[in-house]
Design a protein around this motif. Structure first.
Motif, PDB file in Angstrom:
ATOM      1  N   ALA A  33      18.187 -20.407 -53.191  1.00 39.92           N
ATOM      2  CA  ALA A  33      17.279 -21.382 -53.815  1.00 39.92           C
ATOM      3  C   ALA A  33      16.671 -22.346 -52.800  1.00 39.92           C
ATOM      4  O   ALA A  33      16.001 -23.304 -53.186  1.00 39.92           O
ATOM      5  CB  ALA A  33      18.027 -22.159 -54.894  1.00 39.92           C
ATOM      6  N   ARG A  34      16.872 -22.086 -51.516  1.00 39.95           N
ATOM      7  CA  ARG A  34      16.341 -22.998 -50.495  1.00 39.95           C
ATOM      8  C   ARG A  34      14.823 -22.950 -50.386  1.00 39.95           C
ATOM      9  O   ARG A  34      14.214 -23.794 -49.723  1.00 39.95           O
ATOM     10  CB  ARG A  34      16.978 -22.689 -49.135  1.00 39.95           C
ATOM     11  CG  ARG A  34      18.416 -23.131 -49.041  1.00 39.95           C
ATOM     12  CD  ARG A  34      18.962 -22.938 -47.647  1.00 39.95           C
ATOM     13  NE  ARG A  34      18.444 -23.935 -46.722  1.00 39.95           N
ATOM     14  CZ  ARG A  34      18.944 -25.165 -46.596  1.00 39.95           C
ATOM     15  NH1 ARG A  34      19.979 -25.514 -47.307  1.00 39.95           N
ATOM     16  NH2 ARG A  34      18.418 -26.029 -45.761  1.00 39.95           N
ATOM     17  N   ALA A  87      16.583 -19.935 -59.129  1.00 37.03           N
ATOM     18  CA  ALA A  87      16.324 -21.379 -59.085  1.00 37.03           C
ATOM     19  C   ALA A  87      17.649 -22.080 -59.338  1.00 37.03           C
ATOM     20  O   ALA A  87      18.426 -21.656 -60.198  1.00 37.03           O
ATOM     21  CB  ALA A  87      15.305 -21.766 -60.141  1.00 37.03           C
ATOM     22  N   ARG A  88      17.883 -23.117 -58.573  1.00 37.55           N
ATOM     23  CA  ARG A  88      19.171 -23.803 -58.713  1.00 37.55           C
ATOM     24  C   ARG A  88      19.280 -24.536 -60.034  1.00 37.55           C
ATOM     25  O   ARG A  88      18.277 -24.895 -60.650  1.00 37.55           O
ATOM     26  CB  ARG A  88      19.345 -24.814 -57.579  1.00 37.55           C
ATOM     27  CG  ARG A  88      19.914 -24.181 -56.356  1.00 37.55           C
ATOM     28  CD  ARG A  88      20.254 -25.198 -55.341  1.00 37.55           C
ATOM     29  NE  ARG A  88      21.326 -26.061 -55.780  1.00 37.55           N
ATOM     30  CZ  ARG A  88      21.727 -27.134 -55.119  1.00 37.55           C
ATOM     31  NH1 ARG A  88      21.134 -27.475 -54.018  1.00 37.55           N
ATOM     32  NH2 ARG A  88      22.708 -27.855 -55.564  1.00 37.55           N
ATOM     33  N   ALA A 143      17.342 -30.111 -49.239  1.00 36.82           N
ATOM     34  CA  ALA A 143      17.929 -29.509 -48.037  1.00 36.82           C
ATOM     35  C   ALA A 143      19.360 -29.990 -47.834  1.00 36.82           C
ATOM     36  O   ALA A 143      20.194 -29.268 -47.296  1.00 36.82           O
ATOM     37  CB  ALA A 143      17.087 -29.848 -46.819  1.00 36.82           C
ATOM     38  N   ARG A 144      19.646 -31.213 -48.271  1.00 27.64           N
ATOM     39  CA  ARG A 144      21.000 -31.767 -48.095  1.00 27.64           C
ATOM     40  C   ARG A 144      21.993 -31.243 -49.118  1.00 27.64           C
ATOM     41  O   ARG A 144      23.191 -31.293 -48.896  1.00 27.64           O
ATOM     42  CB  ARG A 144      20.948 -33.293 -48.222  1.00 27.64           C
ATOM     43  CG  ARG A 144      20.462 -33.983 -46.984  1.00 27.64           C
ATOM     44  CD  ARG A 144      20.619 -35.469 -47.112  1.00 27.64           C
ATOM     45  NE  ARG A 144      22.011 -35.856 -47.331  1.00 27.64           N
ATOM     46  CZ  ARG A 144      22.396 -37.080 -47.697  1.00 27.64           C
ATOM     47  NH1 ARG A 144      21.518 -38.017 -47.909  1.00 27.64           N
ATOM     48  NH2 ARG A 144      23.671 -37.361 -47.856  1.00 27.64           N
TER      49      ARG A 144
ATOM     50  N   ALA B  39      23.060 -21.645 -61.030  1.00 24.87           N
ATOM     51  CA  ALA B  39      21.611 -21.443 -61.115  1.00 24.87           C
ATOM     52  C   ALA B  39      21.059 -21.910 -62.450  1.00 24.87           C
ATOM     53  O   ALA B  39      21.771 -21.929 -63.456  1.00 24.87           O
ATOM     54  CB  ALA B  39      21.291 -19.964 -60.930  1.00 24.87           C
ATOM     55  N   GLU B  40      19.800 -22.293 -62.435  1.00 29.02           N
ATOM     56  CA  GLU B  40      19.121 -22.573 -63.701  1.00 29.02           C
ATOM     57  C   GLU B  40      18.780 -21.237 -64.363  1.00 29.02           C
ATOM     58  O   GLU B  40      18.964 -21.047 -65.546  1.00 29.02           O
ATOM     59  CB  GLU B  40      17.850 -23.373 -63.449  1.00 29.02           C
ATOM     60  CG  GLU B  40      17.124 -23.736 -64.723  1.00 29.02           C
ATOM     61  CD  GLU B  40      16.494 -25.097 -64.642  1.00 29.02           C
ATOM     62  OE1 GLU B  40      17.151 -26.028 -64.146  1.00 29.02           O
ATOM     63  OE2 GLU B  40      15.343 -25.233 -65.083  1.00 29.02           O
ATOM     64  N   LYS B  41      18.300 -20.323 -63.525  1.00 26.77           N
ATOM     65  CA  LYS B  41      18.070 -18.943 -63.962  1.00 26.77           C
ATOM     66  C   LYS B  41      18.065 -18.073 -62.711  1.00 26.77           C
ATOM     67  O   LYS B  41      17.796 -18.558 -61.610  1.00 26.77           O
ATOM     68  CB  LYS B  41      16.748 -18.810 -64.723  1.00 26.77           C
ATOM     69  CG  LYS B  41      15.542 -19.202 -63.911  1.00 26.77           C
ATOM     70  CD  LYS B  41      14.252 -18.958 -64.666  1.00 26.77           C
ATOM     71  CE  LYS B  41      13.058 -19.287 -63.773  1.00 26.77           C
ATOM     72  NZ  LYS B  41      11.774 -18.929 -64.356  1.00 26.77           N
ATOM     73  N   ALA B  42      18.369 -16.815 -62.897  1.00 32.51           N
ATOM     74  CA  ALA B  42      18.398 -15.894 -61.760  1.00 32.51           C
ATOM     75  C   ALA B  42      17.889 -14.539 -62.204  1.00 32.51           C
ATOM     76  O   ALA B  42      18.147 -14.110 -63.335  1.00 32.51           O
ATOM     77  CB  ALA B  42      19.816 -15.774 -61.213  1.00 32.51           C
TER      78      ALA B  42
END
Lengths: 145, 111
Positions: A33-34, A87-88, A143-144, B39-42
């Motif tokens: 997710a970076r 997405a994280r 990034a942190r 994750a929110e979604k993957a």
């Protein structure tokens, strides 16, 4: 069953191994997710260019050049984001907050600037920096994490 | 035993293993849920590569998790390419948190 044991024989080493696996999987998701660091960085820089073009270049060229570059940047970022595989957690909330804050700052710099400070470096350069901040700070925080 | 949908122990003061969720307890399903928890979604392919299983195994395990109400599956397109997205449901997150808490207690208790 984990490690060949039943639920009733679940041992502390099995639990520790499962927790360790969870940490490794979380780390893989974090790495995947970076892309959002780069997204926000480009967003911040592009919005600074947009503000400088509108404020410092002669009308209507400044607005046309700034808007053209902005549309190209947003189109590129949208394609880039759509192609990402993960997405994280909390991405939607953080992204919504970043865009809302950017919108507020953009309006706060642009409205008085176009009315009272056209072509004034002392207004538009700090203004461009302020408008870029949500993206730049967001990239730094991402990034942190 | 455990209510598989809530992961709560049936008896107060029981060993924390009773709080483990039976659906999430299976190693592959645990890995899938642990991936989705961060994750929110993957994308399906991302989860497959991360958990290191085949498409068919992932499909089967995701179907089980979906049936339990832990995972939501959405399908769409990016350009002309079909994509499948996986995400944990709120119930899935709650159960996974309880499951992990039980794991920590077991790990801390030394079995």
């Amino acid at each position: 069953m984990i490690g060949g044991t039943g639920m009733s024989e679940y041992a502390s080493k099995d639990a520790a191994a499962a927790l360790d696996r969870m940490q490794r999987l979380s780390s893989t998701v974090r790495d995947g997710a970076r892309w959002y660091v780069w997204y926000q960085l480009v967003y911040g820089c592009a919005s600074a260019v947009l503000v400088l073009s509108i404020g410092l270049l002669e009308r209507p060229y400044g607005v046309a050049i700034g808007s053209g570059l902005w549309c190209a940047a947003i189109a590129g970022l949208s394609v880039y984001a759509a192609r990402q595989r993960v997405a994280r957690r909390g991405f939607g909330r953080r992204h919504g907050f970043m865009i809302a804050l950017w919108g507020l700052l953009y309006g706060a710099v642009l409205a008085p600037g176009t009315m009272w400070f056209p072509g004034n470096l002392a207004w538009w350069v700090p203004g461009a920096l302020v408008v870029a901040l949500p993206g730049l700070i967001g990239a730094y925080l991402e990034a942190r994490r | 035993m455990t209510d598989p949908h809530h992961g709560a122990p049936s008896q107060h003061g029981a060993h924390p293993r009773h709080a483990l969720d039976e659906v999430m307890h299976a190693p592959v399903r645990f890995s899938i849920v642990a991936t989705l928890a961060a994750a929110e979604k993957a994308e399906f392919a991302f989860v497959r590569d991360t958990v290191e299983v085949s498409d068919s195994v992932l499909s089967r395990q995701v179907a089980t998790l979906e049936k339990a109400g832990y995972v939501a599956v959405t399908k769409g397109y990016v350009g002309k390419r079909p994509r499948t997205w996986l995400a944990l449901t709120p119930a899935g997150r709650t159960t996974f948190a309880a499951h992990c808490q039980a794991l920590r207690e077991i790990a801390g208790n030394g079995g």
